[in-house]
Design a protein around this motif. Structure first.
Motif: not given
Length: 73
Positions: A14-15, A28-30, A39-43, A53-59
């Motif tokens: 989804r991300v 750029n997203f990271a 870390y974003v690649g791992g997500i 907190r990190n889910i909120e940052r992404i949103a």
């Protein structure tokens, strides 16, 4: 009945989908999320169990609600 993919995998997909829709490269997203690119690649690969907190940052970076982020997850 087919087993659904793990929630971490579904969330990562989804991300990735939303990130690409908005034209962000992973790097750029990271940066915009203030997270490390690896870390974003791992997500996105479903390898990371994120904190709220990190889910909120992404949103926030995607400029969508948490509910919208979790749609189809």
């Amino acid at each position: 009945m087919a087993k659904r993919a793990d929630i971490l995998v579904r969330f990562g997909q989804r991300v990735r989908e939303l990130r690409k829709e908005q034209g962000y490269s992973q790097e750029n997203f990271a940066y915009a999320c203030e997270l490390d690119r690896t870390y974003v690649g791992g997500i996105e690969r479903g390898e990371r169990n994120l904190s709220l907190r990190n889910i909120e940052r992404i949103a926030e970076t995607l400029d969508i609600s948490l509910a919208k982020l979790m749609e189809e997850v």
